[in-house]
Design a protein around this motif. Sequence first.
Motif, PDB file in Angstrom:
ATOM      1  N   VAL A  10       0.849  -1.183   0.000  1.00  0.00           N
ATOM      2  CA  VAL A  10       0.000   0.000   0.000  1.00  0.00           C
ATOM      3  C   VAL A  10       0.887   1.235   0.000  1.00  0.00           C
ATOM      4  CG1 VAL A  10      -1.750   1.315   1.245  1.00  0.00           C
ATOM      5  CG2 VAL A  10      -1.867  -1.194   1.180  1.00  0.00           C
ATOM      6  N   TRP A  11       0.774   2.020  -1.050  1.00  0.00           N
ATOM      7  CA  TRP A  11       1.504   3.291  -1.174  1.00  0.00           C
ATOM      8  C   TRP A  11       0.514   4.360  -1.627  1.00  0.00           C
ATOM      9  CZ3 TRP A  11       4.788   4.951  -5.923  1.00  0.00           C
ATOM     10  CH2 TRP A  11       5.405   6.198  -5.659  1.00  0.00           C
ATOM     11  N   PRO A  12       0.062   5.222  -0.713  1.00  0.00           N
ATOM     12  CA  PRO A  12      -0.902   6.257  -1.087  1.00  0.00           C
ATOM     13  C   PRO A  12      -0.313   7.392  -1.908  1.00  0.00           C
ATOM     14  CG  PRO A  12      -0.381   6.374   1.262  1.00  0.00           C
ATOM     15  CD  PRO A  12       0.323   5.173   0.727  1.00  0.00           C
ATOM     16  N   MET A  13       0.982   7.340  -2.168  1.00  0.00           N
ATOM     17  CA  MET A  13       1.677   8.334  -2.981  1.00  0.00           C
ATOM     18  C   MET A  13       1.564   9.735  -2.377  1.00  0.00           C
ATOM     19  SD  MET A  13       1.064   6.923  -6.892  1.00  0.00           S
ATOM     20  CE  MET A  13       2.466   7.822  -7.556  1.00  0.00           C
ATOM     21  N   ASP A  14       1.701   9.779  -1.063  1.00  0.00           N
ATOM     22  CA  ASP A  14       1.781  11.048  -0.347  1.00  0.00           C
ATOM     23  C   ASP A  14       3.177  11.286   0.206  1.00  0.00           C
ATOM     24  OD1 ASP A  14       1.783   9.050   1.515  1.00  0.00           O
ATOM     25  OD2 ASP A  14       0.105   9.832   2.697  1.00  0.00           O
ATOM     26  N   ALA A  15       4.117  10.424  -0.206  1.00  0.00           N
ATOM     27  CA  ALA A  15       5.524  10.517   0.202  1.00  0.00           C
ATOM     28  C   ALA A  15       6.350   9.798  -0.855  1.00  0.00           C
ATOM     29  CB  ALA A  15       5.728   9.892   1.583  1.00  0.00           C
ATOM     30  N   ALA A  16       7.656   9.795  -0.672  1.00  0.00           N
ATOM     31  CA  ALA A  16       8.561   9.173  -1.638  1.00  0.00           C
ATOM     32  C   ALA A  16       8.251   7.687  -1.803  1.00  0.00           C
ATOM     33  CB  ALA A  16      10.003   9.361  -1.180  1.00  0.00           C
ATOM     34  N   PRO A  17       8.626   7.103  -2.938  1.00  0.00           N
ATOM     35  CA  PRO A  17       8.362   5.677  -3.155  1.00  0.00           C
ATOM     36  C   PRO A  17       9.012   4.811  -2.084  1.00  0.00           C
ATOM     37  CG  PRO A  17       9.056   6.736  -5.193  1.00  0.00           C
ATOM     38  CD  PRO A  17       9.274   7.732  -4.105  1.00  0.00           C
ATOM     39  N   PRO A  18       8.332   3.768  -1.628  1.00  0.00           N
ATOM     40  CA  PRO A  18       8.907   2.891  -0.606  1.00  0.00           C
ATOM     41  C   PRO A  18       9.934   1.907  -1.154  1.00  0.00           C
ATOM     42  CG  PRO A  18       6.712   2.140  -1.221  1.00  0.00           C
ATOM     43  CD  PRO A  18       6.939   3.412  -1.964  1.00  0.00           C
ATOM     44  N   ARG A  19       9.997   1.750  -2.467  1.00  0.00           N
ATOM     45  CA  ARG A  19      10.970   0.860  -3.118  1.00  0.00           C
ATOM     46  C   ARG A  19      11.560   1.592  -4.319  1.00  0.00           C
ATOM     47  NH1 ARG A  19       9.190  -4.551  -1.914  1.00  0.00           N
ATOM     48  NH2 ARG A  19       8.143  -4.419   0.117  1.00  0.00           N
ATOM     49  N   GLU A  20      12.684   1.121  -4.801  1.00  0.00           N
ATOM     50  CA  GLU A  20      13.281   1.708  -5.998  1.00  0.00           C
ATOM     51  C   GLU A  20      12.585   1.228  -7.268  1.00  0.00           C
ATOM     52  OE1 GLU A  20      17.419   0.893  -6.062  1.00  0.00           O
ATOM     53  OE2 GLU A  20      17.899   2.216  -4.365  1.00  0.00           O
ATOM     54  N   HIS A  21      12.023   0.020  -7.206  1.00  0.00           N
ATOM     55  CA  HIS A  21      11.354  -0.564  -8.375  1.00  0.00           C
ATOM     56  C   HIS A  21      10.004  -1.116  -7.941  1.00  0.00           C
ATOM     57  CE1 HIS A  21      11.132  -2.695 -12.310  1.00  0.00           C
ATOM     58  NE2 HIS A  21      10.389  -3.530 -11.606  1.00  0.00           N
ATOM     59  N   ILE A  22       8.927  -0.687  -8.621  1.00  0.00           N
ATOM     60  CA  ILE A  22       7.584  -1.247  -8.438  1.00  0.00           C
ATOM     61  C   ILE A  22       7.049  -1.526  -9.835  1.00  0.00           C
ATOM     62  CG2 ILE A  22       5.251  -0.888  -7.542  1.00  0.00           C
ATOM     63  CD1 ILE A  22       6.424   1.098  -5.533  1.00  0.00           C
ATOM     64  N   ASP A  23       6.732  -2.770 -10.112  1.00  0.00           N
ATOM     65  CA  ASP A  23       6.343  -3.147 -11.468  1.00  0.00           C
ATOM     66  C   ASP A  23       5.056  -2.458 -11.914  1.00  0.00           C
ATOM     67  OD1 ASP A  23       8.270  -5.478 -12.278  1.00  0.00           O
ATOM     68  OD2 ASP A  23       7.696  -5.877 -10.205  1.00  0.00           O
ATOM     69  N   LEU A  24       4.055  -2.447 -11.059  1.00  0.00           N
ATOM     70  CA  LEU A  24       2.738  -1.902 -11.396  1.00  0.00           C
ATOM     71  C   LEU A  24       2.313  -0.937 -10.297  1.00  0.00           C
ATOM     72  CD1 LEU A  24       0.016  -1.742 -12.868  1.00  0.00           C
ATOM     73  CD2 LEU A  24      -0.611  -3.931 -11.839  1.00  0.00           C
ATOM     74  N   VAL A  25       2.094   0.317 -10.671  1.00  0.00           N
ATOM     75  CA  VAL A  25       1.704   1.361  -9.721  1.00  0.00           C
ATOM     76  C   VAL A  25       0.276   1.788 -10.023  1.00  0.00           C
ATOM     77  CG1 VAL A  25       2.157   3.705  -8.883  1.00  0.00           C
ATOM     78  CG2 VAL A  25       4.071   2.193  -9.465  1.00  0.00           C
ATOM     79  N   VAL A  26      -0.568   1.769  -8.997  1.00  0.00           N
ATOM     80  CA  VAL A  26      -1.930   2.295  -9.114  1.00  0.00           C
ATOM     81  C   VAL A  26      -2.001   3.575  -8.274  1.00  0.00           C
ATOM     82  CG1 VAL A  26      -4.393   1.852  -8.800  1.00  0.00           C
ATOM     83  CG2 VAL A  26      -2.827  -0.054  -9.341  1.00  0.00           C
ATOM     84  N   PRO A  27      -2.025   4.761  -8.905  1.00  0.00           N
ATOM     85  CA  PRO A  27      -2.092   6.011  -8.152  1.00  0.00           C
ATOM     86  C   PRO A  27      -3.475   6.202  -7.522  1.00  0.00           C
ATOM     87  CG  PRO A  27      -1.294   6.365 -10.399  1.00  0.00           C
ATOM     88  CD  PRO A  27      -1.875   5.000 -10.350  1.00  0.00           C
ATOM     89  N   PRO A  28      -3.574   7.097  -6.553  1.00  0.00           N
ATOM     90  CA  PRO A  28      -4.876   7.383  -5.944  1.00  0.00           C
ATOM     91  C   PRO A  28      -5.829   8.021  -6.936  1.00  0.00           C
ATOM     92  CG  PRO A  28      -3.199   8.895  -5.125  1.00  0.00           C
ATOM     93  CD  PRO A  28      -2.477   7.857  -5.911  1.00  0.00           C
ATOM     94  N   TYR A  29      -7.102   7.797  -6.731  1.00  0.00           N
ATOM     95  CA  TYR A  29      -8.153   8.313  -7.602  1.00  0.00           C
ATOM     96  C   TYR A  29      -8.263   9.817  -7.457  1.00  0.00           C
ATOM     97  CZ  TYR A  29     -12.878   8.530  -9.694  1.00  0.00           C
ATOM     98  OH  TYR A  29     -13.961   8.807 -10.485  1.00  0.00           O
ATOM     99  N   MET A  30      -8.330  10.520  -8.589  1.00  0.00           N
ATOM    100  CA  MET A  30      -8.551  11.967  -8.643  1.00  0.00           C
ATOM    101  C   MET A  30      -7.452  12.755  -7.917  1.00  0.00           C
ATOM    102  SD  MET A  30     -11.416  12.210 -10.405  1.00  0.00           S
ATOM    103  CE  MET A  30     -12.289  13.735 -10.071  1.00  0.00           C
ATOM    104  N   ALA A  31      -6.225  12.245  -7.916  1.00  0.00           N
ATOM    105  CA  ALA A  31      -5.125  12.952  -7.252  1.00  0.00           C
ATOM    106  C   ALA A  31      -3.837  12.850  -8.058  1.00  0.00           C
ATOM    107  CB  ALA A  31      -4.910  12.401  -5.842  1.00  0.00           C
ATOM    108  N   LEU A  32      -3.949  12.781  -9.380  1.00  0.00           N
ATOM    109  CA  LEU A  32      -2.775  12.543 -10.202  1.00  0.00           C
ATOM    110  C   LEU A  32      -1.822  13.720 -10.222  1.00  0.00           C
ATOM    111  CD1 LEU A  32      -4.290  10.598 -13.237  1.00  0.00           C
ATOM    112  CD2 LEU A  32      -3.250   9.708 -11.136  1.00  0.00           C
TER     113      LEU A  32
END
Length: 305
Positions: free
Chosen positions: A27-49
């Motif tokens: 779970v990464w809400p994308m409100d801070a830096a990435p938790p890993r250097e590589h993530i194969d598939l990222v789903v950003p939060p809805y209506m917050a691109l």
Amino acid sequence: MTLLVSVPRPELARDLEPLPEGVEVIVWPMDAAPPREHIDLVVPPYMALHRALPLLADLQTRLVQGQSIGYEGIAEMLPTGITFANAATVHETSTAELAVALTLAVQRHLDAFAVDGQSGTWAPVFAQSLADRRVVLLGYGGVGKAVAARLAPFEAEIVPVASRARDEDGIHVHGIDELADLLPTADIVILSLPGGESTRHIIGEAELTALPDGALIVNVGRGPLIDTDALVRHASARRIRAGLDVTDPEPLPQDHPLWNTPGVLISPHVGGASSAMHPRIAALVRRQIGHLLAGEEPENIVVRT
């Protein structure tokens, strides 16, 4: 090797279970830096691109899966080297429901009855039907086709319009170059086009003038499809009515004249925001995981930077 997937909400992570072997979801809400250097598939939060996508500059990823159908302006927000997919198959049915709901609400004065109910006012009116009305569908992609399917039982005459004329599944689709001839015969126009410069103000002063008195405009696409100032003028003169899930500007400022324009019903961009969304976005993400595991091209790719 593990396929790593990030999602913005714990609920979506749970909806993806059971996971195929070799897949890890974080779970990464994308409100801070990435938790890993590589993530194969990222789903950003809805209506917050606007907030989320710049964080991808510090990340190696194979696919970014958006949660909206629209993707205008995404390429400018994405760092280089990103593949972005939109959420086609997720919102079409829900948005079509709202398009029909707005149409019926304005045609049958449900918005006025709701206001009357607050004061206990009994005020019957003779209203416009949806049956036997000529409905021009401006946009015949996923949402437009879903709207057409829901309108059919109402016994309306459906006139699809797309970028080019064609016959599709036994239905004649008119080209956008025919719009000027179609508008004077339309009782209702429902817009589900994407945004962008090519569709900006596709309904402007000339198009509103071409519509007959009392016509209804319903917009579930993007706000800039309609010239807002022109719409305010025509609706204020009680020539045109409108049901709008999207506006320009958006959010609509509290003091904007559109709020108090007669015959205009506004919902706050909630076409896809229903209980249908969550299971459908989970199903799409599961399919994308399957494509990546199999080395296949993902679905719905709309931008490569």
